[in-house]
Design a protein around this motif. Sequence first.
Motif, PDB file in Angstrom:
ATOM      1  N   VAL A 283      -7.419  -3.035 -11.513  1.00  0.00           N
ATOM      2  CA  VAL A 283      -6.868  -1.706 -11.233  1.00  0.00           C
ATOM      3  C   VAL A 283      -7.104  -1.379  -9.769  1.00  0.00           C
ATOM      4  O   VAL A 283      -8.231  -1.470  -9.277  1.00  0.00           O
ATOM      5  N   GLY A 284      -6.034  -1.034  -9.063  1.00  0.00           N
ATOM      6  CA  GLY A 284      -6.128  -0.681  -7.647  1.00  0.00           C
ATOM      7  C   GLY A 284      -6.023   0.808  -7.431  1.00  0.00           C
ATOM      8  O   GLY A 284      -6.187   1.615  -8.356  1.00  0.00           O
ATOM      9  N   ASN A 285      -5.728   1.191  -6.188  1.00  0.00           N
ATOM     10  CA  ASN A 285      -5.663   2.602  -5.834  1.00  0.00           C
ATOM     11  C   ASN A 285      -4.761   2.735  -4.608  1.00  0.00           C
ATOM     12  O   ASN A 285      -4.783   1.885  -3.712  1.00  0.00           O
ATOM     13  N   GLU A 286      -3.973   3.818  -4.549  1.00  0.00           N
ATOM     14  CA  GLU A 286      -3.050   3.986  -3.426  1.00  0.00           C
ATOM     15  C   GLU A 286      -3.540   4.985  -2.383  1.00  0.00           C
ATOM     16  O   GLU A 286      -2.777   5.362  -1.498  1.00  0.00           O
ATOM     17  N   PHE A 287      -4.820   5.394  -2.498  1.00  0.00           N
ATOM     18  CA  PHE A 287      -5.337   6.335  -1.503  1.00  0.00           C
ATOM     19  C   PHE A 287      -6.794   6.073  -1.151  1.00  0.00           C
ATOM     20  O   PHE A 287      -7.100   5.669  -0.042  1.00  0.00           O
ATOM     21  N   GLU A 370      -2.602 -12.275  -2.233  1.00  0.00           N
ATOM     22  CA  GLU A 370      -2.492 -10.815  -2.249  1.00  0.00           C
ATOM     23  C   GLU A 370      -2.202 -10.352  -3.669  1.00  0.00           C
ATOM     24  O   GLU A 370      -1.109 -10.552  -4.191  1.00  0.00           O
ATOM     25  N   HIS A 371      -3.174  -9.744  -4.294  1.00  0.00           N
ATOM     26  CA  HIS A 371      -2.981  -9.264  -5.657  1.00  0.00           C
ATOM     27  C   HIS A 371      -2.059  -8.055  -5.678  1.00  0.00           C
ATOM     28  O   HIS A 371      -2.051  -7.236  -4.749  1.00  0.00           O
ATOM     29  N   ASN A 372      -1.309  -7.959  -6.744  1.00  0.00           N
ATOM     30  CA  ASN A 372      -0.476  -6.796  -6.985  1.00  0.00           C
ATOM     31  C   ASN A 372      -1.335  -5.540  -6.851  1.00  0.00           C
ATOM     32  O   ASN A 372      -2.307  -5.374  -7.591  1.00  0.00           O
ATOM     33  N   PRO A 373      -1.013  -4.649  -5.915  1.00  0.00           N
ATOM     34  CA  PRO A 373      -1.903  -3.492  -5.689  1.00  0.00           C
ATOM     35  C   PRO A 373      -2.049  -2.584  -6.905  1.00  0.00           C
ATOM     36  O   PRO A 373      -3.060  -1.913  -7.067  1.00  0.00           O
ATOM     37  N   GLY A 374      -1.059  -2.575  -7.776  1.00  0.00           N
ATOM     38  CA  GLY A 374      -1.169  -1.758  -8.976  1.00  0.00           C
ATOM     39  C   GLY A 374      -1.954  -2.430 -10.080  1.00  0.00           C
ATOM     40  O   GLY A 374      -2.335  -1.781 -11.060  1.00  0.00           O
ATOM     41  N   GLY A 375      -2.175  -3.728  -9.947  1.00  0.00           N
ATOM     42  CA  GLY A 375      -2.934  -4.452 -10.946  1.00  0.00           C
ATOM     43  C   GLY A 375      -2.268  -4.433 -12.306  1.00  0.00           C
ATOM     44  O   GLY A 375      -1.040  -4.497 -12.431  1.00  0.00           O
ATOM     45  N   ILE A 376      -3.049  -4.316 -13.339  1.00  0.00           N
ATOM     46  CA  ILE A 376      -2.542  -4.358 -14.702  1.00  0.00           C
ATOM     47  C   ILE A 376      -1.743  -3.102 -15.049  1.00  0.00           C
ATOM     48  O   ILE A 376      -1.057  -3.053 -16.079  1.00  0.00           O
ATOM     49  N   GLU A 377      -1.790  -2.107 -14.180  1.00  0.00           N
ATOM     50  CA  GLU A 377      -1.015  -0.890 -14.420  1.00  0.00           C
ATOM     51  C   GLU A 377       0.429  -1.023 -13.920  1.00  0.00           C
ATOM     52  O   GLU A 377       1.235  -0.108 -14.108  1.00  0.00           O
TER      53      GLU A 377
END
Length: 639
Positions: A283-287, A370-377
Amino acid sequence: MKRRDFFKKASAGAVAATMVPVIGKAAPAPELLGDRKNDKWYQVATGKMAKPDRKQTLEYDVAVIGGGMAGISAAVSAARNGAKTILVQDRPVLGGNASSEMRVTVNQGSHKERESGIVEEILIENWVYNPQDSYPIWDHVLYGFVTRQQNLTLMLNTQAVDAIMDGNVIKSAICWGSTNETEFTINAKQFIDCSGDGLLAAMAGAEYRTGRESKSEFGEDHAPEKADGWTMGDCIMMVTKDMGVPVPFKAPDYAIPFDYEAAFKDKHRRIKQVKEGYWWVEVGNEFDIIADRENIRHKLMAYFYGVWDYIKNSGNHPEAENIALDWVGSIPGRRESRRFIGDTLLNQVDLSSGKIFDDAVAFGGWSFDEHNPGGIEDLSQPASYFHKGIKELYQIPYSALYSRNIDNLSLSGRNVSVTHMALSSTRIIGTCSTMGQATGTAAAMCVAKGLNPRDIRNKHINQLQEQLLRDDAFIPKRPAKDVNDLARIADAIIGSSTLSGDTKLLVDGMSRDRKDAIHHWEAEGLNAELTLEWKKPVKISQVELKGETVVSRKMMMHKNPDKYTRQGQIKAVPPELIKTASIEARVKGKWIKVAKIEDNITRLMKTNFDQVKTTAIRIKFEETWGYENAKLYEVRCYS
C-alpha cells in the motif's frame, strides 16, 4: 518553529511545489522529553520524594542514526577507521527491513555479482552462527557483529527526534529512549542519517523531496508525464509451515476480500507458492506516507489476510491444505519516503548510461524496479513495472550521499539524493550497505582532518576511494592505485605454481574478475606459496590479502531457503576461501614467521605485526574451507 508545525509546513510545501525541495528550520529542543518536573517518586528505600534522572549527554565523533544494513555498515566502517562512534536504532533489533521484524532479503544490487566489504562479512558470518536460517538468530548475529566492534557503542530502542543546530551544522541529536524513559543529547562532529525516513535530517533542516518527478525534469523515460506525490508502498511478509495434516483457516473480521480475478491479470500477483511472501501486498500513498504509516499498517494486514483467506478457502489452491501461517509481519517494510538532496541528484539516465563519476564510492545494478504506487489498491496496474535499462554495474557518487545544505550530515540507504526512478534501483539492501560503508569511512576521515563531507569530496576523494578499496569495497571501473602499497613496487612476485591467472594480477588494482578479463592468481593445490621480493630492503608491518568468495554466487538468507539452494547457494563459509595461512619475512637471509591466519571467514585478511626490515615476504597457504586450490585476488604490504 515547533516540531508539529515543521511537519505540517513541510508537507504542505511538498504538495504546493510538488518536487521543489522542502526546507525545515530546527529549533533548540524544548523541555518535553526528559523533563520530569511533575514526577512524584516516593523512594521507599530512602524515605524521600525525588525526581528520576532521565537526561544524559553523550560525546562522540560520529553518530549514525538508524541500525539497518546501511547504518550497520556506516557505523562499523567509521569505528574501524578510528572514529569514536555511536549507532542509534529505534527498534529492539538491528537490520531494519532485513530484521526478523520485516524479513526482507538482503538482496545483492546486481543479479550477476554481489557486494564485498562489510555486508559480505556479515552474510558469511551468518552461516557460521545460523546455518538453520532463523531470522531471530540473524538478529543476534547482527547484534554480535556490532557489539564486538571496538570504538562503537550501540543504543537500541532509541529514536533521534530533534536536532540542535549551529547555523548549518548539527551540534547534537536529541534522542528518546522508549524503554528507559531517558532523553539523550548526543553531541558529535559528524552525523549519518541511515534511518530511511530521515527524521533527524528533516529536523536539522536538510532539503528533501518526495513523490515522482516528471519525465521532462531529468529526461527519465520511465517517469510519468506529470510530476505527482506518489511513493512506492509499504508491505508486510509472511512465512508458513507444513503441518502434515489439513489445517483450517478463519479470516479475522478486518480482512479485506481479495479480488483475485483482477489481481491475476498481472503475472507477478499470481500465487506461485505458499511458503513465503507476498511483496505485492503493498500500500502506497500519494501525499505523506510517513503520516499515514499506521493506517497503511492496518490496511496491509487486512489485505494480506484477504489474500490468505482466498488461498486457503477458495478451493483453487489444494497445495495449501496442510499449510498454516507461522509468522506474519506486524511492522511494514518501507521502500520510499524522504529523499534528501545532495550536491548530485542521481537519476535514471545516470544509472542506465553507466555514467562515470570522479567521486564514485559505491555501486548498484538492480533493475528499475518501480512498484505500482497504488500497490494492491490499484489492480489495474502491474505490481511492479520492472523497467529495463540497467545493462551493467553503475557507480554511486559520494556527492549523492551528503546533504547540500547541512554541512556535517551524510546519508545512506533509501533516503539519499536520488530521483524516484533512480531509487527504484538504488533502494536494494546490498546497494544501501555499500553506501553505508562509504559514508562511515568518509565520516571518520572528516573527523581526522577536521573537515566536512563536501571538503572530502573536493579535496580528498582519491584518499577516500583508496581506503574503501583497501577495505574490500568495490567501485566499478575504478582500480586501486595506492602509492603506499609496497607490493606494487615489488621487483618480483613468484608463485609456487599457477593453475589460472598470473601473480602479477595480484597488484593490478582489480580485486575481482570482470567479464572481459581475469584478475586473480590460483595455485595448483594447497601448501602453495607466494613470494614477493624487493632488491632493496623495505620496512613492513602489515600484509593484507583478498581471497575468493565467488561474488557471482548468492549468499543471502531467505524466507524460502530452498529457492536459492536450488540455484547453487551454499549455506556455509565459501569453500574457496583461505582458512589457514602463515606469513614469513626474510630478514638478513633467514625466514622468520611474522603472522598467522587461522579460522578465517572473511574475504579481506589483514595481518599486523612488529615492523621488520626485509627483502622478501612469503605467504604459505595451508587450508581452505573445502576448495582444492589456493586462490587470491590481491596482496598488499604496508610499512
